[in-house]
Design a protein around this motif. Sequence first.
Motif, short mmCIF file in Angstrom:
data_model
loop_
_atom_site.label_atom_id
_atom_site.label_comp_id
_atom_site.label_asym_id
_atom_site.label_seq_id
_atom_site.Cartn_x
_atom_site.Cartn_y
_atom_site.Cartn_z
N LYS A 254 38.21 45.16 40.01
CA LYS A 254 37.62 45.43 41.33
C LYS A 254 36.18 44.92 41.38
CE LYS A 254 40.40 49.53 42.49
NZ LYS A 254 41.25 49.64 41.30
N GLY A 255 35.88 44.12 42.41
CA GLY A 255 34.53 43.62 42.62
C GLY A 255 34.13 42.44 41.76
N VAL A 256 35.08 41.85 41.05
CA VAL A 256 34.78 40.75 40.12
C VAL A 256 35.00 39.40 40.81
CG1 VAL A 256 35.39 39.67 37.92
CG2 VAL A 256 35.42 42.17 38.15
N SER A 257 34.07 38.48 40.61
CA SER A 257 34.17 37.15 41.22
C SER A 257 33.73 36.08 40.22
CB SER A 257 33.29 37.03 42.47
OG SER A 257 33.63 37.99 43.45
N LYS A 258 34.35 34.92 40.35
CA LYS A 258 33.91 33.72 39.63
C LYS A 258 33.13 32.86 40.62
CE LYS A 258 35.90 29.92 36.89
NZ LYS A 258 37.20 29.31 36.47
N VAL A 259 31.91 32.48 40.26
CA VAL A 259 31.02 31.80 41.20
C VAL A 259 30.60 30.44 40.63
CG1 VAL A 259 28.88 31.96 42.53
CG2 VAL A 259 30.15 34.04 41.98
N GLU A 260 30.77 29.41 41.44
CA GLU A 260 30.39 28.05 41.01
C GLU A 260 29.23 27.49 41.83
OE1 GLU A 260 33.37 25.45 39.72
OE2 GLU A 260 34.96 26.93 39.78
N ASN A 261 28.98 28.05 43.00
CA ASN A 261 27.94 27.53 43.88
C ASN A 261 26.93 28.62 44.24
OD1 ASN A 261 29.19 24.88 44.25
ND2 ASN A 261 30.78 26.02 45.35
N LYS A 262 25.65 28.27 44.17
CA LYS A 262 24.59 29.25 44.39
C LYS A 262 24.67 29.88 45.78
CE LYS A 262 19.58 29.82 43.96
NZ LYS A 262 18.28 29.15 43.65
#
Length: 398
Positions: free
Chosen positions: A153-161
């Motif tokens: 829950k609430g976890v994301s993979k981020v590639e762009n600022k």
Amino acid sequence: MKKVLLLGGTHFQINSIKACKRLGHYTITCDYNPNNPGHKLADEYYEVSTLDKEAVLQLAKKLKIDGIVCYAADTAAITAAYVAEKMGLPGQPLKSVEILTNKDLFRKFLLENGFNCPKAKGYTSVNISEAISDWETFKKPIMVKPVDSAGSKGVSKVENKENLEEKIKYALSFSRNNRFIIEEYVEKNGYQIAGDGFSVNGKLVFRCFANEHFNPNSIVPIGESFPYNPISKYACDKVDKETQKLLNLLNMKTGAYNFDVRIDNNDEVILMELGPRNGGNLIAEVIKYATNIDTAEYTIKASLGEDCNDLQMKEVEGFWSCFMIHSKINGKLKEITVSDELKNNIVEFDILSKIGDSILSFDNSGGTIGTMILKFSSMNEMLEKMDNMDKYIKVLTE
């Protein structure tokens, strides 16, 4: 007859309630939802949030319990350790449980004690701007996580600022303590290792590793399959050594653990998480089918200070898995179809949502609409079907 308080009565916690009853104990459950199915199986139920440590402590004192159990959910592990410590009951050290169930504290502990660990930093809701400013210091992609949630829950993979602030706020929406962590993404070599283990007097005496399965481009596990298909024996042995080192440093005692481990491209072991409780997703139930070891019963025994010294390592016999039935989009559940090719593999099959119910896309474990336990004839069949479940199970929405 001993009294055991079990924190939670969800579908995934029924196994612990049944285990407690099998062992002949008076079984009490509590959580915020009286409609959870496990409460019907208990001798008593109380509408007390498992996250409210003081309220659970007062309930436990009133009931004069002999043991307290957190099963299949990290969120109540601190409550169980807190109550056990306050009442002088068997349990894991509270400080150690706090480290294991808070991702920022866990990463800090790993780094300070020489474990392989991705670069990571914890933040609070008041220093979001600092986190955004730190963007350039991390190797991309990064993971943004609430420090104290479970079930992805609430976890994301981020590639762009430009997506970072949105994902930070998403993480904070699932954090009770208004804290989040940014850490560098760990590329895995082979399957992520899942599964459960158990220590007796601090020694890891049993563990059962599984392959963790994901939808393409997703970070939420859809199931686990046993036995683990190892990259190398060296890597598995190193997981055991790293786990035992961690248990020693944290002065852990007798109890269950849930693994999330990655082997990187250099064959190095990264302990992503070590939950101080049995795994969710019916992992303990599959382990019982695969090894005839009932870790749920041992968890109940441990909560009462009973002897667990007969527990020993046992290898998996056959090929087994659990699968979380889910939808990739929001909508109303119209139909679930299972192909004939998969029906012969099904050992257990439970639907948790009714036709016409509103269901959520599988962004976290809250999107589970059904569960399966499956048996296969070979490793190849198991991995092929688990990695291509869209071919065998269709969830239709409207």
